[in-house]
Design an enzyme around this catalytic site. Structure first.
Site, PDB file in Angstrom:
ATOM      1  N   CYS A 163      -3.855  -2.205 -11.121  1.00  0.00           N
ATOM      2  CA  CYS A 163      -3.537  -1.824  -9.730  1.00  0.00           C
ATOM      3  C   CYS A 163      -4.840  -1.302  -9.255  1.00  0.00           C
ATOM      4  O   CYS A 163      -5.562  -0.423  -9.909  1.00  0.00           O
ATOM      5  CB  CYS A 163      -2.531  -0.767  -9.614  1.00  0.00           C
ATOM      6  SG  CYS A 163      -2.457   0.067  -8.104  1.00  0.00           S
ATOM      7  N   THR A 164      -5.486  -1.726  -8.247  1.00  0.00           N
ATOM      8  CA  THR A 164      -6.805  -1.503  -7.776  1.00  0.00           C
ATOM      9  C   THR A 164      -7.038   0.024  -7.294  1.00  0.00           C
ATOM     10  O   THR A 164      -8.182   0.672  -7.501  1.00  0.00           O
ATOM     11  CB  THR A 164      -7.238  -2.309  -6.427  1.00  0.00           C
ATOM     12  OG1 THR A 164      -6.144  -2.023  -5.514  1.00  0.00           O
ATOM     13  CG2 THR A 164      -7.457  -3.833  -6.934  1.00  0.00           C
ATOM     14  N   THR A 200      -0.608  -6.112  -6.554  1.00  0.00           N
ATOM     15  CA  THR A 200       0.952  -6.149  -6.189  1.00  0.00           C
ATOM     16  C   THR A 200       1.104  -7.358  -5.040  1.00  0.00           C
ATOM     17  O   THR A 200       2.078  -8.337  -5.178  1.00  0.00           O
ATOM     18  CB  THR A 200       1.542  -4.717  -5.353  1.00  0.00           C
ATOM     19  OG1 THR A 200       1.214  -3.799  -6.395  1.00  0.00           O
ATOM     20  CG2 THR A 200       3.034  -4.798  -5.224  1.00  0.00           C
ATOM     21  N   SER A 225      -3.056  -2.654   0.213  1.00  0.00           N
ATOM     22  CA  SER A 225      -2.099  -1.686   0.970  1.00  0.00           C
ATOM     23  C   SER A 225      -2.679  -0.330   1.391  1.00  0.00           C
ATOM     24  O   SER A 225      -2.270   0.320   2.365  1.00  0.00           O
ATOM     25  CB  SER A 225      -0.725  -1.304  -0.076  1.00  0.00           C
ATOM     26  OG  SER A 225      -1.493  -0.499  -1.175  1.00  0.00           O
ATOM     27  N   CYS A 274      -5.460  -6.319  -4.157  1.00  0.00           N
ATOM     28  CA  CYS A 274      -4.138  -5.605  -4.501  1.00  0.00           C
ATOM     29  C   CYS A 274      -3.505  -6.489  -5.259  1.00  0.00           C
ATOM     30  O   CYS A 274      -3.285  -7.511  -4.975  1.00  0.00           O
ATOM     31  CB  CYS A 274      -3.519  -5.354  -2.971  1.00  0.00           C
ATOM     32  SG  CYS A 274      -1.933  -4.748  -3.310  1.00  0.00           S
TER      33      CYS A 274
END
Ligand code: DGL
Length: 264
Positions: free
Chosen positions: A182-183, A72, A8, A70
């Site tokens: 989360c990256t 997510t 993202s 990502c």
């Protein structure tokens, strides 16, 4: 052919950084969906739509594999992506397994941090149900870290108070490991380290993902095809602005510095 990296925003740079170390003779494209970041607070269907828009673009750039850097995006779309596109698609998985296994004989807990959407999704719930027989896993969303990273805020004076506040309801001495699911969070390993007891492990899934990438390309005899070039895209537009490219260079430098001191 090149390898596509997608996130993202800038979080996937933490994974790309590890990939370049492991696979320096590849060419990469890095796609940040800057028009739609952050994904974490948005509804799943909306995020899925953004992911597919990005993928359509990435696939047109002659890629031999795509890393969904990502957590997510992996949790809401990896199966759908794999059934749509006919190239290897490597995802992220919060490193719950090593964290829980490390604690097999202990009585400490594991804190899994991620975006709100990742924490809500079936994929993580299933993983935890499968692994967490002793019920030692707690969950904590940290949306502020995504915001800080996207505004290139790495100042301890700003970020540490936020992290401290978020961790204040946990007795950190009870935690064997903290999972960075989360990256974006991997940019802040040094700050987590400052707030956690020395014995607490800080684990992200980056290494596992790049090992998986290497194995997948190796099986297809598709390794070592480039010269280490990286092209950056922001939501479908090539980044050529020198100030923006310099920001990316600074991110790599930050990761070098963190990893030199905090090797995991
Ligand atoms: N970097 C992403 C992850 O690993 C998501 C951050 C966001 O867009 O909220 O989950």
């Amino acid at each position: 052919m090149q390898i596509g990296f997608f996130d993202s925003g800038i979080g996937g740079i933490t994974v790309l950084h590890d990939a370049i170390k492991l696979l320096p003779k590849e060419d990469y494209i890095y796609y940040a969906d800057t028009a739609n970041v952050p994904y974490g607070p948005k509804p799943k269907e909306e995020v899925r739509k953004y992911i597919f828009q990005a993928m359509e673009f990435i696939i047109r750039q002659q890629v031999k594999a795509v890393v969904i850097a990502c957590n997510t995006a992996t949790s809401v779309a990896i199966e759908a992506l794999r059934s749509t596109y006919n190239i290897p698609i490597i995802g992220m998985e919060p490193a719950v397994k090593p964290a829980v296994e490390q604690n097999r004989h202990g009585n400490k807990r594991v804190l899994v941090t991620a975006t709100a959407l990742t924490l809500k999704e079936e994929k993580l719930k299933n993983l935890i149900t499968r692994l967490d027989n002793e019920h030692i896993v707690d969950l904590l969303p940290l949306p502020g870290l995504v915001q800080f990273a996207e505004s290139f805020e790495f100042n301890e004076g700003v970020v540490l108070p936020y992290l401290k506040e978020q961790l204040s309801t946990y007795e950190v001495n009870n935690y064997e490991a903290i999972v960075l699911g989360c990256t974006h969070f991997s940019f802040y390993k040094d700050m987590f380290r400052k707030l956690l007891p020395p014995g607490t492990s800080i684990i992200d899934g980056n290494r596992g993902t790049v090992n998986n990438l290497k194995r997948t390309l190796g099986e297809r005899n598709a390794l070592n095809e480039g010269r280490g070039n990286i092209m950056f895209y922001h939501s479908g537009c090539r980044v050529t602005d020198t100030a923006k490219l310099a920001q990316y260079r600074r991110l790599f430098k930050r990761l070098e510095a963190i990893n030199a001191v905090h090797s995991l």
